[in-house]
Design an enzyme around this catalytic site. Sequence first.
Site, PDB file in Angstrom:
ATOM      1  N   ASP A   8      -3.965   5.613   8.586  1.00 19.02           N
ATOM      2  CA  ASP A   8      -5.067   6.861   8.438  1.00 19.02           C
ATOM      3  C   ASP A   8      -6.515   6.472   9.968  1.00 19.02           C
ATOM      4  O   ASP A   8      -6.442   5.656  10.536  1.00 19.02           O
ATOM      5  CB  ASP A   8      -5.792   7.139   7.358  1.00 19.02           C
ATOM      6  CG  ASP A   8      -6.316   6.366   6.882  1.00 19.02           C
ATOM      7  OD1 ASP A   8      -6.535   5.428   7.295  1.00 19.02           O
ATOM      8  OD2 ASP A   8      -7.201   6.469   5.946  1.00 19.02           O
ATOM      9  N   CYS A  65      -5.035   1.297   5.792  1.00 19.80           N
ATOM     10  CA  CYS A  65      -6.111   2.356   5.826  1.00 19.80           C
ATOM     11  C   CYS A  65      -6.747   1.940   5.901  1.00 19.80           C
ATOM     12  O   CYS A  65      -6.766   0.764   6.170  1.00 19.80           O
ATOM     13  CB  CYS A  65      -5.476   2.862   4.690  1.00 19.80           C
ATOM     14  SG  CYS A  65      -6.044   3.060   3.148  1.00 19.80           S
ATOM     15  N   THR A  67      -8.402   0.510   2.537  1.00 22.89           N
ATOM     16  CA  THR A  67      -7.882  -0.580   2.077  1.00 22.89           C
ATOM     17  C   THR A  67      -7.254  -0.632   1.487  1.00 22.89           C
ATOM     18  O   THR A  67      -6.621  -1.788   1.312  1.00 22.89           O
ATOM     19  CB  THR A  67      -8.768  -0.196   0.706  1.00 22.89           C
ATOM     20  OG1 THR A  67      -8.140   0.818   0.265  1.00 22.89           O
ATOM     21  CG2 THR A  67     -10.327   0.339   0.597  1.00 22.89           C
ATOM     22  N   HIS A  98      11.002 -11.398  -4.667  1.00 23.92           N
ATOM     23  CA  HIS A  98      10.505 -10.996  -6.090  1.00 23.92           C
ATOM     24  C   HIS A  98      10.683  -9.197  -6.389  1.00 23.92           C
ATOM     25  O   HIS A  98      11.696  -8.835  -7.044  1.00 23.92           O
ATOM     26  CB  HIS A  98       9.944 -11.206  -6.785  1.00 23.92           C
ATOM     27  CG  HIS A  98       9.535 -12.503  -6.889  1.00 23.92           C
ATOM     28  ND1 HIS A  98       9.009 -13.222  -7.857  1.00 23.92           N
ATOM     29  CD2 HIS A  98       9.680 -14.057  -6.685  1.00 23.92           C
ATOM     30  CE1 HIS A  98       9.050 -15.000  -7.871  1.00 23.92           C
ATOM     31  NE2 HIS A  98       9.239 -14.949  -6.745  1.00 23.92           N
ATOM     32  N   HIS A 133      16.151 -11.223  -9.751  1.00 29.53           N
ATOM     33  CA  HIS A 133      15.129 -10.221  -9.631  1.00 29.53           C
ATOM     34  C   HIS A 133      15.631  -8.651  -9.018  1.00 29.53           C
ATOM     35  O   HIS A 133      14.832  -7.809  -9.208  1.00 29.53           O
ATOM     36  CB  HIS A 133      14.700 -10.225  -8.422  1.00 29.53           C
ATOM     37  CG  HIS A 133      13.641 -12.239  -8.385  1.00 29.53           C
ATOM     38  ND1 HIS A 133      12.300 -12.248  -8.911  1.00 29.53           N
ATOM     39  CD2 HIS A 133      13.687 -13.257  -7.976  1.00 29.53           C
ATOM     40  CE1 HIS A 133      11.506 -13.232  -9.234  1.00 29.53           C
ATOM     41  NE2 HIS A 133      12.764 -14.118  -8.230  1.00 29.53           N
TER      42      HIS A 133
HETATM   43  C1  RB5 Z   1     -10.779   6.831   4.511  1.00 27.42           C
HETATM   44  O1  RB5 Z   1     -12.374   6.742   4.658  1.00 27.42           O
HETATM   45  C2  RB5 Z   1     -10.390   5.794   3.673  1.00 27.42           C
HETATM   46  O2  RB5 Z   1     -10.257   6.422   2.344  1.00 27.42           O
HETATM   47  C3  RB5 Z   1      -8.911   5.290   3.544  1.00 27.42           C
HETATM   48  O3  RB5 Z   1      -9.324   5.079   4.806  1.00 27.42           O
HETATM   49  C4  RB5 Z   1      -8.622   4.378   2.927  1.00 27.42           C
HETATM   50  O4  RB5 Z   1      -9.077   3.208   2.609  1.00 27.42           O
HETATM   51  C5  RB5 Z   1      -8.021   4.642   0.849  1.00 27.42           C
HETATM   52  O5  RB5 Z   1      -7.361   4.551   0.115  1.00 27.42           O
END
Ligand code: RB5
Length: 145
Positions: A8, A65, A67, A98, A133
């Site tokens: 994203d 993304c 996180t 695994h 596994h």
């Molecule tokens: C976008 O701001 C952020 O929420 C997205 O990139 C991600 O971290 C969501 O899990």
Amino acid sequence: MKIAISSDHGGNNLRREIIELLAEKGLEYEDLGPKDDESVDYPDYAKPVADGVASGNFDRGILICGTGIGMSIAANKVKGIRCALVHDVFSAKATREHNDTNVLAMGERVIGPGLAREIVSTWLSTPFSGGRHERRIEKLIELEG
Ligand code: RB5
């Protein structure tokens, strides 16, 4: 090995870095966007990668993304996907050995490009260990119904 990659807006920079790495390694990949830095919704970009891997059009997927969390949640909702959110090299190796993961998620706001490159290299080159596994993967598949 054919790889699908997307992000994203929160993962665009790291996606470009990882695409450079895939090109350096001479690996076949498809960049599934986004095309610009506008704000987008991560499930819209996780779905084509997850569907592509689940259908066999791609062998592996990489999702980025801010996180990595949203991407990993979205990917794991697609039947046939085993996606791991990874921010260290030990887990990159272990999740291939695994869990036989077929999609890797990372967060651009969590780790730097150097570590991300190491993670991707390790994850792509580590084979599934099989053995005990295998039985656990079969149980995961049962959970999918
Ligand atoms: C976008 O701001 C952020 O929420 C997205 O990139 C991600 O971290 C969501 O899990």
